[in-house]
Each structure stands twice: as structure tokens, then as C-alpha cells.
Design a protein around this motif. Structure first.
Motif, mmCIF file in Angstrom:
data_model
loop_
_atom_site.group_PDB
_atom_site.id
_atom_site.type_symbol
_atom_site.label_atom_id
_atom_site.label_comp_id
_atom_site.label_asym_id
_atom_site.label_seq_id
_atom_site.Cartn_x
_atom_site.Cartn_y
_atom_site.Cartn_z
ATOM 1 N N TYR A 138 0.797 -1.235 0.000
ATOM 2 C CA TYR A 138 0.000 0.000 0.000
ATOM 3 C C TYR A 138 0.821 1.273 0.000
ATOM 4 O O TYR A 138 0.316 2.338 0.321
ATOM 5 C CB TYR A 138 -0.996 -0.037 1.173
ATOM 6 N N ARG A 139 2.102 1.175 -0.352
ATOM 7 C CA ARG A 139 2.968 2.327 -0.553
ATOM 8 C C ARG A 139 3.156 3.197 0.694
ATOM 9 O O ARG A 139 3.342 4.406 0.589
ATOM 10 C CB ARG A 139 2.472 3.188 -1.717
ATOM 11 N N CYS A 140 3.099 2.602 1.868
ATOM 12 C CA CYS A 140 3.387 3.344 3.089
ATOM 13 C C CYS A 140 4.826 3.853 3.002
ATOM 14 O O CYS A 140 5.734 3.115 2.607
ATOM 15 C CB CYS A 140 3.208 2.443 4.312
ATOM 16 N N ILE A 141 5.022 5.110 3.358
ATOM 17 C CA ILE A 141 6.341 5.742 3.262
ATOM 18 C C ILE A 141 7.150 5.521 4.539
ATOM 19 O O ILE A 141 8.341 5.223 4.494
ATOM 20 C CB ILE A 141 6.195 7.252 2.997
ATOM 21 N N ALA A 183 -5.938 7.812 -1.383
ATOM 22 C CA ALA A 183 -6.368 6.550 -1.995
ATOM 23 C C ALA A 183 -5.583 5.371 -1.406
ATOM 24 O O ALA A 183 -6.150 4.304 -1.158
ATOM 25 C CB ALA A 183 -6.200 6.610 -3.508
ATOM 26 N N ASP A 184 -4.283 5.565 -1.176
ATOM 27 C CA ASP A 184 -3.474 4.511 -0.549
ATOM 28 C C ASP A 184 -3.975 4.211 0.859
ATOM 29 O O ASP A 184 -4.068 3.049 1.268
ATOM 30 C CB ASP A 184 -2.003 4.922 -0.473
ATOM 31 N N TRP A 218 -5.624 0.686 2.154
ATOM 32 C CA TRP A 218 -5.071 0.036 3.342
ATOM 33 C C TRP A 218 -6.172 -0.253 4.365
ATOM 34 O O TRP A 218 -6.251 -1.341 4.911
ATOM 35 C CB TRP A 218 -4.001 0.943 3.928
ATOM 36 N N LYS A 219 -7.030 0.726 4.606
ATOM 37 C CA LYS A 219 -8.122 0.567 5.569
ATOM 38 C C LYS A 219 -9.055 -0.571 5.162
ATOM 39 O O LYS A 219 -9.570 -1.296 5.998
ATOM 40 C CB LYS A 219 -8.911 1.873 5.695
ATOM 41 N N GLN A 220 -9.262 -0.746 3.859
ATOM 42 C CA GLN A 220 -10.208 -1.736 3.360
ATOM 43 C C GLN A 220 -9.595 -3.122 3.134
ATOM 44 O O GLN A 220 -10.311 -4.067 2.826
ATOM 45 C CB GLN A 220 -10.839 -1.227 2.061
#
Length: 97
Positions: free
Chosen positions: A32-35, A56-57, A61-63
């Protein structure tokens, strides 16, 4: 860039919690492209701040179905209460030593 600020009052963080936290962190970065992700617990208070490229990321992630299982466990087992804030980072700077 966006940040998710998660603040919670800890109830019961057992070995299952620790294992889930490691798994969720890895999933956030890999899918999910967490930085970045930083978490601190002091007494019965926890704060976690994660940084993301887009809303959107964060929503994806939440879903995520695995993350939803973790959220359910958090709500019913690991935390007494929690608060989530999603903020847009308008400016970021640092001092290099």
C-alpha cells in the motif's frame, strides 16, 4: 503526502498483538505504498504515525481484508479506545547534522 495519526488507550496487548503489528506493518509497506511508520507506547497510551503518498493509498489500506481483521481485534481486544486522524502534510523540512 498524508499522515495517519492513531492514538489509543491500550487494553491487552498480548503476543498475538505483537505478531499482528509486525504483519500489518509489512503489508502496509509492501502493498500500500506506506512511506514511513513510527509507533510509541508509554504506559497505557499508544501513538502511531504513518505516512502515505495519497488518500487513496490510505483508503485501500483501511479496506484490506487482513487489516480489517486486525482492526476488529483492536476494537474488541487490544484497545480500550482509539482515535484516528488523517492529515495532509503541507510542509516538511529537517536539519541535517
Amino acid at each position: 503526502m498524508y499522515a495517519v495519526i492513531f492514538r489509543a488507550k491500550v487494553a491487552n496487548q498480548d503476543e498475538a498483538y505483537s505478531a499482528m503489528a509486525v504483519k500489518m506493518r509489512q503489508l502496509a509497506f509492501e502493498q500500500y505504498r506506506c512511506i514511513d511508520f513510527v509507533a510509541v507506547t508509554e504506559g497505557d497510551e499508544e501513538i502511531a504515525i504513518s505516512y502515505w503518498h495519497s488518500e487513496a493509498d490510505i483508503l485501500a489500506w483501511k479496506q484490506d481484508c487482513q487489516h480489517q481483521v486486525a482492526q476488529h481485534s483492536g476494537q474488541h481486544k487490544w484497545y480500550q479506545s482509539y482515535q484516528v486522524q488523517i492529515v495532509e502534510v503541507k510542509r516538511s523540512y529537517s536539519s541535517l547534522v
